[in-house]
Design a protein around this motif. Structure first.
Motif, mmCIF file in Angstrom:
data_model
loop_
_atom_site.group_PDB
_atom_site.id
_atom_site.type_symbol
_atom_site.label_atom_id
_atom_site.label_comp_id
_atom_site.label_asym_id
_atom_site.label_seq_id
_atom_site.Cartn_x
_atom_site.Cartn_y
_atom_site.Cartn_z
ATOM 1 N N GLU A 1 36.565 34.233 44.205
ATOM 2 C CA GLU A 1 35.743 34.949 43.223
ATOM 3 C C GLU A 1 36.444 36.266 42.906
ATOM 4 O O GLU A 1 36.783 37.026 43.825
ATOM 5 C CB GLU A 1 34.337 35.225 43.757
ATOM 6 C CG GLU A 1 33.460 33.990 43.905
ATOM 7 C CD GLU A 1 33.062 33.404 42.562
ATOM 8 O OE1 GLU A 1 32.930 34.192 41.589
ATOM 9 O OE2 GLU A 1 32.896 32.179 42.475
ATOM 10 N N ILE A 2 36.680 36.522 41.637
ATOM 11 C CA ILE A 2 37.381 37.734 41.211
ATOM 12 C C ILE A 2 36.394 38.729 40.604
ATOM 13 O O ILE A 2 35.566 38.363 39.770
ATOM 14 C CB ILE A 2 38.464 37.398 40.167
ATOM 15 C CG1 ILE A 2 39.541 36.482 40.768
ATOM 16 C CG2 ILE A 2 39.098 38.671 39.608
ATOM 17 C CD1 ILE A 2 40.343 37.109 41.869
ATOM 18 N N THR A 3 36.477 39.974 41.031
ATOM 19 C CA THR A 3 35.649 41.030 40.435
ATOM 20 C C THR A 3 36.488 42.110 39.759
ATOM 21 O O THR A 3 35.994 42.832 38.893
ATOM 22 C CB THR A 3 34.762 41.693 41.505
ATOM 23 O OG1 THR A 3 35.588 42.244 42.546
ATOM 24 C CG2 THR A 3 33.788 40.683 42.108
ATOM 25 N N ARG A 4 37.763 42.190 40.149
ATOM 26 C CA ARG A 4 38.643 43.205 39.559
ATOM 27 C C ARG A 4 40.037 42.619 39.409
ATOM 28 O O ARG A 4 40.563 42.017 40.353
ATOM 29 C CB ARG A 4 38.673 44.455 40.446
ATOM 30 C CG ARG A 4 39.220 45.700 39.757
ATOM 31 C CD ARG A 4 39.052 46.927 40.629
ATOM 32 N NE ARG A 4 39.395 48.145 39.918
ATOM 33 C CZ ARG A 4 39.429 49.353 40.479
ATOM 34 N NH1 ARG A 4 39.131 49.489 41.759
ATOM 35 N NH2 ARG A 4 39.732 50.418 39.763
ATOM 36 N N PHE A 5 40.644 42.810 38.213
ATOM 37 C CA PHE A 5 41.936 42.191 37.948
ATOM 38 C C PHE A 5 42.617 42.967 36.828
ATOM 39 O O PHE A 5 42.820 42.473 35.728
ATOM 40 C CB PHE A 5 41.728 40.722 37.552
ATOM 41 C CG PHE A 5 42.955 39.853 37.702
ATOM 42 C CD1 PHE A 5 43.430 39.506 38.957
ATOM 43 C CD2 PHE A 5 43.610 39.358 36.589
ATOM 44 C CE1 PHE A 5 44.554 38.694 39.095
ATOM 45 C CE2 PHE A 5 44.725 38.547 36.715
ATOM 46 C CZ PHE A 5 45.196 38.211 37.970
ATOM 47 N N ALA A 6 42.976 44.230 37.106
ATOM 48 C CA ALA A 6 43.563 45.098 36.083
ATOM 49 C C ALA A 6 44.027 46.385 36.739
ATOM 50 O O ALA A 6 43.924 46.572 37.961
ATOM 51 C CB ALA A 6 42.553 45.391 34.979
ATOM 52 N N ARG A 7 44.529 47.298 35.900
ATOM 53 C CA ARG A 7 44.889 48.641 36.367
ATOM 54 C C ARG A 7 43.640 49.503 36.497
ATOM 55 O O ARG A 7 42.595 49.227 35.909
ATOM 56 C CB ARG A 7 45.819 49.315 35.362
ATOM 57 C CG ARG A 7 47.289 48.936 35.422
ATOM 58 C CD ARG A 7 48.082 49.887 34.544
ATOM 59 N NE ARG A 7 49.519 49.666 34.617
ATOM 60 C CZ ARG A 7 50.233 49.083 33.679
ATOM 61 N NH1 ARG A 7 49.641 48.651 32.580
ATOM 62 N NH2 ARG A 7 51.536 48.931 33.811
ATOM 63 N N ALA B 1 40.489 42.332 43.294
ATOM 64 C CA ALA B 1 39.379 42.417 44.246
ATOM 65 C C ALA B 1 38.463 41.224 44.047
ATOM 66 O O ALA B 1 38.408 40.618 42.972
ATOM 67 C CB ALA B 1 38.612 43.726 44.067
ATOM 68 N N GLY B 2 37.731 40.892 45.100
ATOM 69 C CA GLY B 2 36.784 39.780 45.025
ATOM 70 C C GLY B 2 36.540 39.205 46.402
ATOM 71 O O GLY B 2 36.358 39.935 47.374
ATOM 72 N N ASN B 3 36.574 37.876 46.495
ATOM 73 C CA ASN B 3 36.300 37.206 47.767
ATOM 74 C C ASN B 3 37.078 35.894 47.829
ATOM 75 O O ASN B 3 37.251 35.203 46.822
ATOM 76 C CB ASN B 3 34.806 36.919 47.905
ATOM 77 C CG ASN B 3 34.448 36.420 49.300
ATOM 78 O OD1 ASN B 3 34.388 37.193 50.248
ATOM 79 N ND2 ASN B 3 34.229 35.111 49.440
ATOM 80 N N LEU B 4 37.554 35.564 49.033
ATOM 81 C CA LEU B 4 38.279 34.320 49.280
ATOM 82 C C LEU B 4 37.567 33.553 50.378
ATOM 83 O O LEU B 4 37.173 34.130 51.400
ATOM 84 C CB LEU B 4 39.717 34.627 49.717
ATOM 85 C CG LEU B 4 40.510 33.489 50.377
ATOM 86 C CD1 LEU B 4 40.841 32.407 49.355
ATOM 87 C CD2 LEU B 4 41.785 34.031 51.035
ATOM 88 N N SER B 5 37.412 32.245 50.193
ATOM 89 C CA SER B 5 36.837 31.409 51.242
ATOM 90 C C SER B 5 37.541 30.061 51.272
ATOM 91 O O SER B 5 37.984 29.547 50.234
ATOM 92 C CB SER B 5 35.332 31.206 51.030
ATOM 93 O OG SER B 5 35.079 30.523 49.816
#
Length: 215
Positions: free
Chosen positions: A136-142, A151-155
């Motif tokens: 799940e991605i919540t942040r993907f930039a400068r 940022a986000g979560n990995l499972s």
């Protein structure tokens, strides 16, 4: 019969106005038709040396990552801060971000797990998955200071055994080699490779597959 002078003046003005209006339409059309520069994430080699244990599932599916609508757009988001999202003018992803991210992550993970089969969700395959990677991605930039974030979560978990899966928050950052869009996309690719490193580690750490009980 000779026409009055004002008649010619009025006609000339109407012709000139029409010509100016048409020129304006053509100019706007030319500006609007310019194509953006397309960018793609790319797989990166691992910086870690890792063996593949027997407990790692033989076939692994990387689910299409969850990406918020603020990021999942054709125009690349250049800056993502706490209270604003700023797209980059003239820069677009070459394909929708979520499936592109899933395919790059699966390629990265395949490089890190030789001998295993890794595929992205919705790929044309008939092999049933034994393990699953979800992001799940919540942040993907400068950010406003120029630092690139993922940022986000990995499972990860075995198919049919989500209760014994492993999960970890993602809070990765990198300093790009330049200020341009290409440098930002390269940094995002590097961070995606780090997510693959983390996924490979957790697949190695999964509990042994439960033995099915036969009645």
């Amino acid at each position: 019969m000779q026409r009055p002078f004002w008649h010619f003046t009025h006609s000339a003005r109407r012709t000139m106005a029409a010509t100016v209006a048409m020129a304006g339409v053509l100019t706007l059309g030319g500006c609007g038709s310019s194509d953006p520069t397309l960018y793609s994430l790319a797989p990166v080699a691992s910086t870690q040396s890792m063996g593949v244990g027997t407990q790692v599932p033989a076939v692994i599916e990387v689910r299409t990552p969850g990406v918020p609508s603020s990021l999942d757009r054709q125009t690349i988001v250049g800056v993502q801060d706490d209270y604003s999202v700023t797209p980059l003018a003239g820069a677009a992803w070459s394909e929708p971000l979520a499936p592109m991210l899933g395919h790059v992550l699966s390629t990265d993970l395949q490089q890190r797990l030789p001998g295993r089969t890794v595929f992205a969700q919705n790929d044309a395959t008939t092999i049933p998955a034994q393990g699953v990677v979800e992001v799940e991605i919540t942040r993907f930039a400068r950010d406003s200071a120029g630092l690139v974030h993922l940022a986000g979560n990995l499972s990860v978990h075995r198919v049919g055994d989500a209760d014994h899966g492993l999960s970890v928050p993602l809070d990765l950052s990198a300093t790009p080699t330049g200020t341009g869009t290409r440098a930002m996309v390269a940094a995002l690719s590097q961070l995606t490779g780090q997510v693959a490193d983390m996924a490979a580690e957790r697949l190695q750490a999964l509990p042994v597959a439960p033995v099915p009980h036969h009645s």
